[in-house]
Design a protein around this motif. Structure first.
Motif, PDB file in Angstrom:
ATOM      1  N   LEU A  86       2.975  11.369   2.621  1.00 16.87           N
ATOM      2  CA  LEU A  86       2.602  10.187   1.850  1.00 16.87           C
ATOM      3  C   LEU A  86       2.529   8.962   2.761  1.00 16.87           C
ATOM      4  CD1 LEU A  86       1.986   8.800  -0.855  1.00 16.87           C
ATOM      5  CD2 LEU A  86       4.435   8.562  -1.185  1.00 16.87           C
ATOM      6  N   ASP A  87       3.569   8.778   3.582  1.00 17.08           N
ATOM      7  CA  ASP A  87       3.579   7.614   4.487  1.00 17.08           C
ATOM      8  C   ASP A  87       2.351   7.604   5.392  1.00 17.08           C
ATOM      9  OD1 ASP A  87       5.940   6.305   3.707  1.00 17.08           O
ATOM     10  OD2 ASP A  87       7.163   7.657   4.895  1.00 17.08           O
ATOM     11  N   LYS A  88       2.023   8.764   5.953  1.00 15.92           N
ATOM     12  CA  LYS A  88       0.881   8.858   6.873  1.00 15.92           C
ATOM     13  C   LYS A  88      -0.422   8.502   6.153  1.00 15.92           C
ATOM     14  CE  LYS A  88      -1.553  12.091   9.845  1.00 15.92           C
ATOM     15  NZ  LYS A  88      -1.688  13.480  10.256  1.00 15.92           N
ATOM     16  N   GLN A  89      -0.615   9.031   4.954  1.00 17.51           N
ATOM     17  CA  GLN A  89      -1.851   8.760   4.217  1.00 17.51           C
ATOM     18  C   GLN A  89      -1.951   7.296   3.813  1.00 17.51           C
ATOM     19  OE1 GLN A  89      -1.880  11.686   1.085  1.00 17.51           O
ATOM     20  NE2 GLN A  89      -2.597  13.297   2.443  1.00 17.51           N
ATOM     21  N   LEU A  90      -0.828   6.694   3.460  1.00 18.76           N
ATOM     22  CA  LEU A  90      -0.845   5.266   3.101  1.00 18.76           C
ATOM     23  C   LEU A  90      -1.126   4.398   4.324  1.00 18.76           C
ATOM     24  CD1 LEU A  90       2.116   5.159   0.566  1.00 18.76           C
ATOM     25  CD2 LEU A  90      -0.331   4.960   0.049  1.00 18.76           C
ATOM     26  N   ARG A  91      -0.561   4.769   5.472  1.00 18.40           N
ATOM     27  CA  ARG A  91      -0.851   4.030   6.716  1.00 18.40           C
ATOM     28  C   ARG A  91      -2.337   4.132   7.063  1.00 18.40           C
ATOM     29  NH1 ARG A  91       3.957   6.253   8.499  1.00 18.40           N
ATOM     30  NH2 ARG A  91       2.866   7.783   9.768  1.00 18.40           N
ATOM     31  N   GLN A  92      -2.918   5.317   6.855  1.00 20.06           N
ATOM     32  CA  GLN A  92      -4.351   5.485   7.114  1.00 20.06           C
ATOM     33  C   GLN A  92      -5.185   4.607   6.188  1.00 20.06           C
ATOM     34  OE1 GLN A  92      -4.701   9.742   6.663  1.00 20.06           O
ATOM     35  NE2 GLN A  92      -4.466  10.116   8.858  1.00 20.06           N
ATOM     36  N   LEU A  93      -4.753   4.487   4.943  1.00 21.69           N
ATOM     37  CA  LEU A  93      -5.445   3.614   3.987  1.00 21.69           C
ATOM     38  C   LEU A  93      -5.424   2.167   4.485  1.00 21.69           C
ATOM     39  CD1 LEU A  93      -6.709   2.996   1.169  1.00 21.69           C
ATOM     40  CD2 LEU A  93      -4.369   2.784   0.327  1.00 21.69           C
ATOM     41  N   VAL A  94      -4.265   1.700   4.917  1.00 22.45           N
ATOM     42  CA  VAL A  94      -4.133   0.331   5.428  1.00 22.45           C
ATOM     43  C   VAL A  94      -5.030   0.146   6.644  1.00 22.45           C
ATOM     44  CG1 VAL A  94      -2.541  -1.306   6.505  1.00 22.45           C
ATOM     45  CG2 VAL A  94      -1.812  -0.007   4.487  1.00 22.45           C
ATOM     46  N   GLN A  95      -5.041   1.112   7.552  1.00 22.05           N
ATOM     47  CA  GLN A  95      -5.877   1.020   8.754  1.00 22.05           C
ATOM     48  C   GLN A  95      -7.360   0.993   8.409  1.00 22.05           C
ATOM     49  OE1 GLN A  95      -4.489   4.398  11.006  1.00 22.05           O
ATOM     50  NE2 GLN A  95      -3.209   3.115  12.325  1.00 22.05           N
ATOM     51  N   ARG A  96      -7.758   1.809   7.443  1.00 18.89           N
ATOM     52  CA  ARG A  96      -9.169   1.877   7.040  1.00 18.89           C
ATOM     53  C   ARG A  96      -9.687   0.530   6.553  1.00 18.89           C
ATOM     54  NH1 ARG A  96      -8.492   6.690   4.611  1.00 18.89           N
ATOM     55  NH2 ARG A  96      -8.206   5.820   2.547  1.00 18.89           N
ATOM     56  N   TRP A  97      -8.820  -0.239   5.909  1.00 18.60           N
ATOM     57  CA  TRP A  97      -9.238  -1.524   5.333  1.00 18.60           C
ATOM     58  C   TRP A  97      -8.957  -2.711   6.250  1.00 18.60           C
ATOM     59  CZ3 TRP A  97     -12.329  -2.400   1.340  1.00 18.60           C
ATOM     60  CH2 TRP A  97     -12.564  -1.341   0.450  1.00 18.60           C
ATOM     61  N   SER A  98      -8.308  -2.478   7.411  1.00 21.66           N
ATOM     62  CA  SER A  98      -8.022  -3.609   8.291  1.00 21.66           C
ATOM     63  C   SER A  98      -9.334  -4.227   8.748  1.00 21.66           C
ATOM     64  CB  SER A  98      -7.175  -3.173   9.492  1.00 21.66           C
ATOM     65  OG  SER A  98      -7.925  -2.355  10.347  1.00 21.66           O
ATOM     66  N   GLY A  99      -9.369  -5.540   8.796  1.00 24.72           N
ATOM     67  CA  GLY A  99     -10.595  -6.259   9.101  1.00 24.72           C
ATOM     68  C   GLY A  99     -11.289  -6.765   7.843  1.00 24.72           C
ATOM     69  N   PHE A 100     -11.087  -6.050   6.721  1.00 25.43           N
ATOM     70  CA  PHE A 100     -11.645  -6.477   5.437  1.00 25.43           C
ATOM     71  C   PHE A 100     -10.605  -7.224   4.613  1.00 25.43           C
ATOM     72  CE2 PHE A 100     -14.222  -2.716   6.418  1.00 25.43           C
ATOM     73  CZ  PHE A 100     -15.482  -3.258   6.315  1.00 25.43           C
ATOM     74  N   VAL A 101      -9.367  -6.708   4.639  1.00 22.85           N
ATOM     75  CA  VAL A 101      -8.306  -7.262   3.810  1.00 22.85           C
ATOM     76  C   VAL A 101      -6.965  -6.983   4.492  1.00 22.85           C
ATOM     77  CG1 VAL A 101      -8.092  -5.168   2.382  1.00 22.85           C
ATOM     78  CG2 VAL A 101      -7.405  -7.360   1.430  1.00 22.85           C
TER      79      VAL A 101
END
Length: 124
Positions: free
Chosen positions: A1-16
């Motif tokens: 879960l932690d890994k997938q949530l970190r990936q979500l945050v990384q995917r949106w970095s630069g936008f939000v």
């Protein structure tokens, strides 16, 4: 879960900017439950950016103290706030994953607050 949530945050970095607090990382969750949590969080971020034009988000995952097997995902943003309109796929996703146990309200300082409660099989 932690890994997938970190990936979500990384995917949106630069936008939000996303501030993530995961209070359920030690929960014994099934793969399906983890998938549902990540889908809800992902849809919430997407909606906040696309519909609310949010620049900052705070995602908090925690256990509902009064209910051992229920977790809550709270997503607060600094966007335009809830607006009326035709419901879409996000509404359907939230209904399916939470059994319609979710809400979208205006934040105290503007923006929106999404709360989604998911019942799990876990007894943690």
């Amino acid at each position: 879960l932690d890994k997938q949530l970190r990936q979500l945050v990384q995917r949106w970095s630069g936008f939000v900017g996303i501030d993530l607090t995961n209070g359920i990382s030690n929960f014994d969750l099934s793969k399906e439950e983890i998938k549902s949590i990540v889908e809800v969080a992902s849809e919430a971020v997407s909606n906040a950016v696309r519909h609310g034009f949010a620049k900052k988000l705070k995602i908090t995952l925690g256990k509902i103290e009064s209910k051992n097997n229920q977790i809550e995902i709270v997503v607060e943003d600094d966007g335009l706030g809830p607006r009326s309109g035709k419901s879409g796929l996000g509404t359907e996703l939230f209904n399916v994953t939470s059994g319609v146990n979710w809400s979208l309200t205006a934040g105290k300082m503007g923006g929106s607050v999404l709360r989604v409660r998911i019942t799990t099989e876990s007894k943690n």
